[in-house]
Enzyme design. Structure first.
Site, short mmCIF file in Angstrom:
data_model
loop_
_atom_site.label_atom_id
_atom_site.label_comp_id
_atom_site.label_asym_id
_atom_site.label_seq_id
_atom_site.Cartn_x
_atom_site.Cartn_y
_atom_site.Cartn_z
CE LYS A 14 -1.74 2.80 2.97
NZ LYS A 14 -1.80 3.92 1.95
CD GLU A 57 13.38 4.18 8.01
OE1 GLU A 57 13.23 4.99 8.67
OE2 GLU A 57 13.22 4.23 6.77
CB CYS A 96 13.49 8.79 8.25
SG CYS A 96 11.81 8.55 7.80
CD GLU A 137 11.43 12.83 11.25
OE1 GLU A 137 10.13 12.38 11.62
OE2 GLU A 137 11.99 12.07 10.70
#
Ligand code: SIN
Length: 505
Positions: free
Chosen positions: A195, A273, A307, A406
């Protein structure tokens, strides 16, 4: 009226430009067939640079997801017993075709994610490297024979494929995050339902087209497309269906926690992750010009939407002014904001308005609390509503949200430090633990930092860690499991213990 006509002509030009993309697909791919949603509903995929519609794709729901899982489960019955040599051959063929189609794939990445074409080409090369690596690794997923403590008995440890893997991937690397997972799981003998992100399913569908051409048997690689509206219900089926053995997800920590919770109901294996909050630490012994060049890579890759992107710049007080000046000069010389298809552009739009809102909020709040933008700090409206300026913030405090969160955008936030002990404390004071970067020429310091930084990955004097060969992944709330390397394939296997006894009688 005139404006309306200009608009229509512009749309015709852009849509004809998309029509020329020969890997552009507008159907999902399930059990080797190009498929509509059971409901027949579609949704639009838009180019973040100008909001033009690239294609409409099926808006699949939970029942479509179930069909795809069933197809993958059927295919697993055969795929798991194919020889490693055969799996390797098929993966290699897929890799060859992706290599040959680099330019077409890159154009799709730029169209749907907004990243500059040169960077998209880099992403395809990176993504292809996983298919190549796992074509080789398929033949080296080995078990162990361990000397037993008993006479005439033998301990065999074998690796068996885990089954169907639900693969849920993000928009920031619409190709590489798929090949990194799918290459590994196919090498291990698993099948999957992918997906892709709601925003960027077109590269995934193009990869499916090339997989079909490469002879990947039906049902092994399924791609279902779904809008945000159906994402949660589709995600639930992908995590909870009994046929699914593992959920492999790359994306935010927030969504990762939800998926982990759903997977827990069925005691499913997960490979997660998740988000990072990477420190970028510069000591006085470092080669500052080199550190600055690496900082540009570590921060502005995909316009900060990675990331592993450097998020917190921690600069020693002796070299702080030099670093800040060098950063400002580099940003004004090298960061060229614009649509990814335009020659010379190095920073594209952010993916969507939500992302623009998040970045603006963090920067505005920092400025209201005393930080100063030496360059950038706002949306460049004349280019469009998603073009956020490359930004350099000073007078930042480690407690500010721009430092603790972040950012996932083109913002360099600098904090001054005095001692190794102090910088370690600041760097480790986060629940994230993905990538970290250290610049020093002091060998002892390099080893100390590598040992003491609580992150899954440490780059010493380098701003780019990613490759197919090392094991990529995080600790703490940045994830579980590793991708790339042989360990990436082992994530999709179970270790089985067989005791061979009584055969000498
Ligand atoms: C990510 O940002 O999620 C992955 C980046 C990489 O693979 O380098």
């Amino acid at each position: 009226m005139v404006l309306l006509r200009v608009g229509i002509i512009k749309n015709l030009i852009t849509s004809s430009q998309y029509r020329q993309m020969h890997l552009l697909k507008n159907l999902a791919y399930v059990n080797g067939e190009w498929a509509k949603a059971g409901s027949n509903v579609v949704y639009s995929i838009k180019n973040p640079a100008d909001d033009s519609v690239i294609a409409e794709v099926p808006d699949m729901d939970a029942s479509d997801a179930k069909c795809a899982i069933d197809a993958a489960a059927n295919a697993f019955v055969t795929w798991r017993w194919t020889t490693a040599k055969e799996r390797s051959r098929i993966l290699r063929k897929w890799y060859d075709l992706c290599e040959q189609n680099t330019e077409e794939l890159a154009k799709l990445v730029t169209a749907e994610s907004g990243k500059p074409l040169a960077e998209s080409r880099g992403e395809i090369a990176y993504g292809n490297s996983f298919l190549e690596w796992y074509a080789d690794t398929a033949r080296h997923i080995n078990g162990e024979i361990i000397p037993s403590p008993w006479p005439n008995k033998h301990i065999l440890m074998t690796r068996q494929p885990i089954g169907v893997v639900s693969v849920i991937t993000p928009w920031n690397f619409p190709f590489a995050m798929i090949t990194r997972k799918v290459g590994a799981l196919m090498a291990a003998g698993c099948t999957c339902v992918v997906k892709p992100s709601e925003d960027t399913p077109l590269t995934a569908l193009a990869a499916a087209e090339l997989a079909e051409q490469a002879g990947v048997p039906k049902g092994i690689f399924n791609v279902i497309t779904t809008s945000r509206k159906n994402a949660a219900s589709v995600g639930k089926v992908l995590c909870e269906d009994h046929a699914v053995g593992c959920i492999s997800f790359t994306g935010s920590t927030q969504v990762g926690k939800i998926l982990y919770g759903l997977a827990a109901n069925g005691i499913k294996k997960v490979a997660l992750e998740l988000g990072g909050n990477a420190p970028f630490i510069v000591f006085p012994s470092a080669d500052i010009e080199h550190a600055l060049d690496q900082a540009m890579l570590a921060k502005f890759r995909n316009n900060g939407q990675a990331c592993v992107g450097a998020n917190r710049f921690l600069i020693h007080e002796d070299v702080y002014d030099k670093f800040v000046k060098g950063m400002k000069d580099r940003i004004s010389d090298r960061c060229v904001l614009g649509p990814g298809t335009k020659e010379g552009v190095t920073c594209g739009p952010l993916i969507n308005l939500n992302q623009v809102k998040n970045v603006s909020k963090l920067v505005d709040e920092a400025i209201s609390q005393g930080a100063k933008a030496l360059i950038g700090g706002k949306v460049r409206k004349e280019l469009g509503d998603k073009f956020y300026e490359s930004t350099l913030l000073v007078n930042v405090k480690p407690s500010m949200s721009v430092f603790t969160n972040e950012v996932f955008g083109p913002v360099v936030s600098c904090v001054k430090f005095s001692t190794e002990e102090e910088v370690l404390k600041i760097a480790n004071s986060t629940r994230s633990g993905l990538a970290s970067y250290v610049f020093t020429k002091d060998l002892g310091q390099a080893f100390r930092m590598s040992t003491k930084l609580e992150f899954g990955m440490v780059g010493i004097n380098d701003g780019l860690l990613s490759a197919a060969e090392p094991a990529f992944g995080g600790i703490k709330e940045s994830g579980i499991g590793r991708e790339g390397s042989k360990h990436g394939a082992e994530e999709y296997t179970e270790l089985k213990y067989t005791l061979m006894s009584g055969l000498d009688k």
